[in-house]
Design an enzyme around this catalytic site. Structure first.
Site, PDB file in Angstrom:
ATOM      1  N   HIS A 168     -14.848  -9.386   5.819  1.00 13.72           N
ATOM      2  CA  HIS A 168     -14.343 -10.624   5.215  1.00 13.72           C
ATOM      3  C   HIS A 168     -13.077 -10.399   4.394  1.00 13.72           C
ATOM      4  O   HIS A 168     -12.378 -11.342   4.069  1.00 13.72           O
ATOM      5  CB  HIS A 168     -15.422 -11.246   4.315  1.00 13.72           C
ATOM      6  CG  HIS A 168     -16.586 -11.779   5.093  1.00 13.72           C
ATOM      7  ND1 HIS A 168     -16.868 -13.126   5.196  1.00 13.72           N
ATOM      8  CD2 HIS A 168     -17.527 -11.148   5.842  1.00 13.72           C
ATOM      9  CE1 HIS A 168     -17.930 -13.293   5.952  1.00 13.72           C
ATOM     10  NE2 HIS A 168     -18.359 -12.104   6.354  1.00 13.72           N
ATOM     11  N   ASP A 377      -5.689 -11.541  -0.412  1.00 13.31           N
ATOM     12  CA  ASP A 377      -6.982 -12.192  -0.156  1.00 13.31           C
ATOM     13  C   ASP A 377      -7.240 -12.185   1.344  1.00 13.31           C
ATOM     14  O   ASP A 377      -6.321 -12.468   2.122  1.00 13.31           O
ATOM     15  CB  ASP A 377      -6.921 -13.645  -0.666  1.00 13.31           C
ATOM     16  CG  ASP A 377      -8.292 -14.164  -1.093  1.00 13.31           C
ATOM     17  OD1 ASP A 377      -9.305 -13.693  -0.547  1.00 13.31           O
ATOM     18  OD2 ASP A 377      -8.351 -15.060  -1.957  1.00 13.31           O
TER      19      ASP A 377
HETATM   20  P1  ADP Z   1     -14.041 -15.185  -2.555  1.00 19.15           P
HETATM   21  O1  ADP Z   1     -14.881 -15.052  -1.352  1.00 19.15           O
HETATM   22  O2  ADP Z   1     -13.156 -14.000  -2.811  1.00 19.15           O
HETATM   23  O3  ADP Z   1     -14.781 -15.577  -3.781  1.00 19.15           O
HETATM   24  P2  ADP Z   1     -13.028 -17.645  -1.303  1.00 19.15           P
HETATM   25  O4  ADP Z   1     -11.962 -18.568  -1.777  1.00 19.15           O
HETATM   26  O5  ADP Z   1     -12.911 -17.256   0.126  1.00 19.15           O
HETATM   27  O6  ADP Z   1     -12.995 -16.379  -2.278  1.00 19.15           O
HETATM   28  O7  ADP Z   1     -14.450 -18.313  -1.491  1.00 19.15           O
HETATM   29  C1  ADP Z   1     -14.910 -18.740  -2.724  1.00 19.15           C
HETATM   30  C2  ADP Z   1     -16.073 -19.700  -2.528  1.00 19.15           C
HETATM   31  O8  ADP Z   1     -16.749 -19.837  -3.772  1.00 19.15           O
HETATM   32  C3  ADP Z   1     -15.635 -21.083  -2.103  1.00 19.15           C
HETATM   33  O9  ADP Z   1     -16.570 -21.628  -1.213  1.00 19.15           O
HETATM   34  C4  ADP Z   1     -15.626 -21.878  -3.412  1.00 19.15           C
HETATM   35  O10 ADP Z   1     -15.919 -23.237  -3.267  1.00 19.15           O
HETATM   36  C5  ADP Z   1     -16.720 -21.200  -4.193  1.00 19.15           C
HETATM   37  N1  ADP Z   1     -16.410 -21.258  -5.619  1.00 19.15           N
HETATM   38  C6  ADP Z   1     -15.332 -20.734  -6.234  1.00 19.15           C
HETATM   39  N2  ADP Z   1     -15.359 -21.022  -7.548  1.00 19.15           N
HETATM   40  C7  ADP Z   1     -16.471 -21.747  -7.749  1.00 19.15           C
HETATM   41  C8  ADP Z   1     -17.069 -22.339  -8.901  1.00 19.15           C
HETATM   42  N3  ADP Z   1     -16.526 -22.239 -10.106  1.00 19.15           N
HETATM   43  N4  ADP Z   1     -18.217 -23.003  -8.732  1.00 19.15           N
HETATM   44  C9  ADP Z   1     -18.784 -23.090  -7.511  1.00 19.15           C
HETATM   45  N5  ADP Z   1     -18.276 -22.563  -6.409  1.00 19.15           N
HETATM   46  C10 ADP Z   1     -17.130 -21.885  -6.520  1.00 19.15           C
HETATM   47  C1  G6P Z   2     -16.268 -11.863  -1.558  1.00 17.29           C
HETATM   48  C2  G6P Z   2     -16.835 -10.765  -0.670  1.00 17.29           C
HETATM   49  C3  G6P Z   2     -18.334 -10.980  -0.468  1.00 17.29           C
HETATM   50  C4  G6P Z   2     -19.031 -11.109  -1.799  1.00 17.29           C
HETATM   51  C5  G6P Z   2     -18.384 -12.210  -2.638  1.00 17.29           C
HETATM   52  C6  G6P Z   2     -18.996 -12.352  -4.018  1.00 17.29           C
HETATM   53  O1  G6P Z   2     -16.379 -13.055  -0.881  1.00 17.29           O
HETATM   54  O2  G6P Z   2     -16.138 -10.750   0.563  1.00 17.29           O
HETATM   55  O3  G6P Z   2     -18.889  -9.916   0.274  1.00 17.29           O
HETATM   56  O4  G6P Z   2     -20.402 -11.380  -1.631  1.00 17.29           O
HETATM   57  O5  G6P Z   2     -17.003 -11.937  -2.779  1.00 17.29           O
HETATM   58  O6  G6P Z   2     -18.998 -11.132  -4.681  1.00 17.29           O
HETATM   59  P1  G6P Z   2     -20.354 -10.446  -5.187  1.00 17.29           P
HETATM   60  O7  G6P Z   2     -19.908  -9.086  -5.630  1.00 17.29           O
HETATM   61  O8  G6P Z   2     -20.824 -11.320  -6.305  1.00 17.29           O
HETATM   62  O9  G6P Z   2     -21.293 -10.411  -4.046  1.00 17.29           O
END
Ligand code: ADP
Ligand code: G6P
Length: 482
Positions: A168, A377
């Site tokens: 991912h 990212d």
């Molecule tokens: P990462 O996987 O690195 O966290 P992404 O942008 O790909 O970054 O995905 C983040 C996910 O988490 C999204 O589905 C987003 O809606 C959710 N998210 C991010 N911040 C919040 C928050 N404060 N509350 C709820 N969901 C959140």
């Molecule tokens: C990114 C990574 C995931 C991970 C998520 C939240 O989306 O690609 O593998 O699960 O962040 O991070 P955490 O360490 O809380 O699982």
């Protein structure tokens, strides 16, 4: 298919470090299951709802061995981690070695041999559990950087399975990957899969090049030829979201009225800018808020007209670099609000919490401009979520060139997150663009997100995986020929 009894064996098994729900123990000792953070869970959950499978992962706690259970119709199989494994496998090798190394060394990776030992032990446990749960000839789909050794370990236990792997996060350039003392082990681990998927084509190419250079296998384009006759395919499969489901939610009356209410609570500003991230140093939150504060300081924007809402989900809070980031952002927000805010008019409204999907959709609906500026990212699903919610074809997206999403969302206001002046210019341009210009850009982005949703992503990946030729088929066929 919803059921109350956990499956004993499954034809599709997802293996990820996280289960979709996170076990939290409240101060009064009661246990609560909350949605797990991050984009992996956002993407895989709707896919698993459509496929009748099992999901293996860590529950987020240290409760020891627990039985499989059903949550919201999905069979969840917990894989336990001890306190020491959380420190060495999860916070250590996964999030203090691999995470920074794979994200362009935005922070300095640490290399410790005992962390890798723990990574190996935990990966073996995941492989063992997957081998127990998968039905004969099942598809097992292993996810992300925490589990790169699982494909080979699982193949050794269950050669009958078709094994897929999807990363991912970004796969690093070869020069950075070479720093890893365990580089060959990780490559060999991934080569246990029939299909190794990445977010971007460049990542697949890097992987194949490394396999040729470091492991010495023959390769042609995206195919690796192993000495035992097996083939491993690499490829790019840009991940997405449940865009139709989210748009439907955004259109709902309750989300619409909540969006209005949010604007009202913020004093009905002319402009509402929004940032939503896990609180992670790869997300570029610090530079983004600095750029915004300079716009206020320069007089280009005024707190009477504009407010920046920054939502940051708590993440990996025991890891030193994350702790430091939290302090840095707290200090920066305090300083900006102290210097530039007025009574009832903060410059930045900072929320260190996570919200349910409805509230996220309302925030996306309320925001005039979404500002997403990661330093690196894999994809960034928040960008796609914002676009999916803008069904009136309005709003604008400022997006880092270094997010995987920038490949598809070309009509965003693309920025270099290291260039503060460039970000300031793009934010102003996005705010002041004509409705016609905003509409043109948003329509094009919405089309892309609607056409390439997470269901299309999963079915394409699983189609390609199902067309790979597993080893056992070859054995069967060659013995039939004899
Ligand atoms: P990462 O996987 O690195 O966290 P992404 O942008 O790909 O970054 O995905 C983040 C996910 O988490 C999204 O589905 C987003 O809606 C959710 N998210 C991010 N911040 C919040 C928050 N404060 N509350 C709820 N969901 C959140
Ligand atoms: C990114 C990574 C995931 C991970 C998520 C939240 O989306 O690609 O593998 O699960 O962040 O991070 P955490 O360490 O809380 O699982």
């Amino acid at each position: 298919m919803a059921t109350d009894t956990p499956k004993q064996s499954a034809d599709l098994v997802v293996v990820a470090n996280r289960l979709p729900v996170d076990r939290t123990v409240n101060p009064d000792g009661s246990v609560e299951w909350r949605r797990s953070p991050g984009g992996l869970v956002t993407a895989i959950q709707p896919v698993m709802r459509d496929n009748d499978g099992a999901w293996l992962g860590w529950s987020g706690g240290t409760e020891g061995e627990t039985e499989p259970f059903v949550d919201d119709g999905l069979t969840l199989v917990p894989v336990p981690l001890s306190e020491q494994e959380i420190a060495e496998f999860y916070e250590g090798f996964s999030n203090s070695t691999l995470w920074p190394l794979y994200h362009d060394v935005v922070a300095k990776p640490e290399f410790h041999r005992e962390w890798f030992d723990s990574y190996e032990t935990v990966n073996q446990r995941f492989a063992q559990k997957a081998a127990e749960v998968a039905a004969e000839g099942a598809m097992v789909w292993v996810h992300d950087y925490q589990l790169q050794l699982v494909p080979a370990m699982l193949r050794a236990l269950r050669p009958d399975l078709r094994i897929g792997f999807f990363l991912h996060i970004p796969f690093p350039p070869t020069e950075l990957f070479q720093q890893l003392p365990w580089r060959r082990r990780l490559l060999e681990g991934l080569l246990g899969a029939d299909l190794v998927g990445f977010q971007r084509p460049g990542a697949a190419a890097n992987f194949v090049r490394l396999v040729r250079q470091r492991v010495g296998h023959k390769t042609h384009r995206d195919t690796v030829y192993l000495p035992d006759g097996r083939r491993v395919e690499a490829g790019a499969f840009p991940i997405s979201i449940d865009s139709h489901g989210l748009e439907e939610l955004a259109r709902s009356e309750s989300v619409q009225s909540r969006a209005k209410e949010i604007r009202g609570q913020l004093g009905n500003p002319r402009w509402l800018l929004l940032g939503v991230d896990r609180l992670d140093y790869t997300k570029g939150i610090y530079a983004r808020l600095r750029a915004y504060s300079e716009l206020l300081n320069d007089g280009a924007l005024d707190v009477e007209d504009a407010v920046f809402v920054q939502v940051a989900t708590p993440s990996r809070e025991r890891v030193e670099q994350y702790r430091r980031l939290r302090d840095d952002i707290d200090r920066l927000v305090g300083r900006i609000n102290g210097d530039l805010g007025r009574i009832g008019r903060p410059a930045i409204s900072y929320l260190h919490t996570s919200y349910p999907r409805e509230e996220m959709a309302a925030l996306y609906q309320a925001a005039d401009v979404m500002v997403i500026t990661p330093l690196r990212d894999g994809m960034n699903l928040v960008a796609k979520e914002y676009v999916a919610c803008r069904f009136q074809d309005d709003g604008a997206l400022v997006l880092s060139e270094f997010a995987g999403a920038a490949d598809e969302l070309r009509q965003a206001y693309l920025v270099n997150p290291y260039d503060i002046n460039g970000m300031k210019g793009a934010i102003l341009e996005a705010l002041t663009a004509s409705p016609k210009e905003k509409g043109r850009r948003m329509r094009a982005m919405r089309k892309s997100v609607a056409e390439n949703d997470v269901k299309a992503w999963a079915s394409e990946y699983l189609r390609v995986l199902s067309e790979t030729e597993p080893m056992h088929d070859k054995h069967v066929r060659s013995s039939e020929r004899r």
